[in-house]
Design a protein around this motif. Sequence first.
Motif, short mmCIF file in Angstrom:
data_model
loop_
_atom_site.label_atom_id
_atom_site.label_comp_id
_atom_site.label_asym_id
_atom_site.label_seq_id
_atom_site.Cartn_x
_atom_site.Cartn_y
_atom_site.Cartn_z
N VAL A 23 18.08 33.06 37.40
CA VAL A 23 16.81 33.60 37.88
C VAL A 23 16.11 32.50 38.66
CG1 VAL A 23 14.59 34.61 37.26
CG2 VAL A 23 16.64 35.16 35.91
N ALA A 24 15.65 32.80 39.86
CA ALA A 24 15.06 31.75 40.68
C ALA A 24 14.03 32.31 41.66
CB ALA A 24 16.14 31.02 41.46
N PRO A 25 12.86 31.63 41.80
CA PRO A 25 11.95 31.91 42.91
C PRO A 25 12.39 31.11 44.13
CG PRO A 25 10.95 30.34 41.41
CD PRO A 25 12.31 30.66 40.85
N ILE A 26 12.49 31.76 45.29
CA ILE A 26 12.99 31.11 46.50
C ILE A 26 11.95 31.22 47.60
CG2 ILE A 26 14.83 31.06 48.21
CD1 ILE A 26 16.57 32.55 46.10
N PRO A 27 11.32 30.12 48.01
CA PRO A 27 10.36 30.19 49.12
C PRO A 27 11.09 30.35 50.45
CG PRO A 27 10.66 27.92 48.43
CD PRO A 27 11.46 28.76 47.48
N PHE A 28 10.40 30.95 51.43
CA PHE A 28 10.99 31.06 52.76
C PHE A 28 9.87 31.02 53.80
CE2 PHE A 28 9.98 35.48 51.79
CZ PHE A 28 9.46 35.95 53.00
N LYS A 29 10.28 30.72 55.03
CA LYS A 29 9.37 30.83 56.17
C LYS A 29 10.22 31.12 57.39
CE LYS A 29 5.87 28.47 58.97
NZ LYS A 29 4.90 29.58 58.88
N ASP A 318 14.22 23.65 58.27
CA ASP A 318 14.49 23.20 59.64
C ASP A 318 13.24 23.33 60.50
OD1 ASP A 318 17.19 22.86 58.97
OD2 ASP A 318 17.70 24.89 59.59
N VAL A 319 13.03 22.37 61.38
CA VAL A 319 11.99 22.44 62.40
C VAL A 319 12.69 22.44 63.76
CG1 VAL A 319 10.00 21.34 63.45
CG2 VAL A 319 10.29 21.26 60.97
N SER A 320 12.40 23.46 64.57
CA SER A 320 13.02 23.57 65.89
C SER A 320 11.97 23.47 66.99
CB SER A 320 13.78 24.89 66.02
OG SER A 320 12.87 25.98 66.07
N ASN A 325 8.42 24.49 74.56
CA ASN A 325 7.66 23.55 73.73
C ASN A 325 6.99 24.22 72.54
OD1 ASN A 325 8.20 21.14 75.18
ND2 ASN A 325 6.69 21.72 76.74
N GLU A 326 7.61 25.28 72.04
CA GLU A 326 7.15 25.94 70.82
C GLU A 326 7.94 25.39 69.64
OE1 GLU A 326 6.16 30.33 72.74
OE2 GLU A 326 8.18 29.86 72.01
N ASP A 327 7.23 24.98 68.59
CA ASP A 327 7.92 24.49 67.40
C ASP A 327 7.83 25.54 66.29
OD1 ASP A 327 5.45 23.40 65.45
OD2 ASP A 327 5.05 23.20 67.61
N LEU A 328 8.94 25.76 65.61
CA LEU A 328 9.04 26.77 64.56
C LEU A 328 9.64 26.15 63.32
CD1 LEU A 328 10.43 29.75 66.68
CD2 LEU A 328 8.07 29.41 65.93
N LEU A 329 9.15 26.58 62.15
CA LEU A 329 9.65 26.10 60.86
C LEU A 329 10.42 27.21 60.17
CD1 LEU A 329 9.71 24.04 58.49
CD2 LEU A 329 7.53 25.04 57.73
#
Length: 337
Positions: A23-29, A318-320, A325-329
């Motif tokens: 059983v696990a809580p998994i964060p995401f973005k 990951d940070v792209s 010039n847009e950065d996304l996480l």
Amino acid sequence: MSSSLDSAAKEEVYGFREGSVVVAPIPFKNVLIGTGLVLGAGYLFQTDANSDTSILGLAAMRSDNGSNAFGIGGSVALADNRWQVSVSAAEADVLYDLFVGQIPVPVRQTGKLIDGELLYGLNPDLRVGGGLRYLETTLGYASASGGPPLPEAELDLATLRLIAKWDTRNDTLSARDGHLLEADLVYGNVVSAENRDYFKGSVAFTYHHSLSERGTLAAHVVGCSVSDSAPFFSKCSLGGTDNFRGYSPAEFLNNALLSAQVEYRQDVTKRFGVVGFIGAGNAASSFTALGEQDLKYAGGLGVRYQLSEKFNAVISADVSLNDRNEDLLYIYVGQRF
């Protein structure tokens, strides 16, 4: 979660009753629905000594923009990995920006999905099989302000898949050597409309090569083609079809796609690692039209943390940065490819 996975891996017995609960809580973005949390529960077991780990599980998701989903399913490997059966069902209510032309339009899409897949191993590396999927979905504006006409309002969609996989990877979770070649041919029929069907084909090749005891080079190349009559969510998607980092998967949707990504992975400690990646690709109305548009490209850095000393499952961040010039996480479980 780590202790549960470790104890499951140390067991040298097989069969359904000898499994372990995780059983696990998994964060995401991600760029589509924002930041959220998945609460998952799974039962891991191994049917015999030579079969992959099987899992039965359920999960619930909610994000900060109000999106939510619930799913249940499982994947079972049998008879020394000769057979693999997967079945799942899910229900979702998702809010995101759909790009209509160049305009991001806030939409709300709901759906109910039933999916099944059966694969047969011709040898230890090559599997063939098929899948069936049925989806009921509705699409509307996320607010009363409205906007330009939406591509689909309400659809019932049935699809049939033919699948082939050639897999020589040394690990299915975080491979260091080997390759995976996947080919899919999909026939789709819009049950809720007369005389509307479509075909979709995709090929994905992933290559892994260990450069040192702790360093791995990975490459991922994807091609996709779909007929004009396919619903927008079945189109070839930069960021959706190919797991490309740097753009919303709802922005570049079209009938054809080609993309390539390269990633270097370096283990810093036994359980902590870093990655650097770069990729380029495009989606267009046809393969010939791909060269007529500006190439989309992005790159970035990331970190990996292995959840268990025995299992190679990782949590990734990951940070792209893309060519605009847009950065996304991105925060997710597993390697990107």
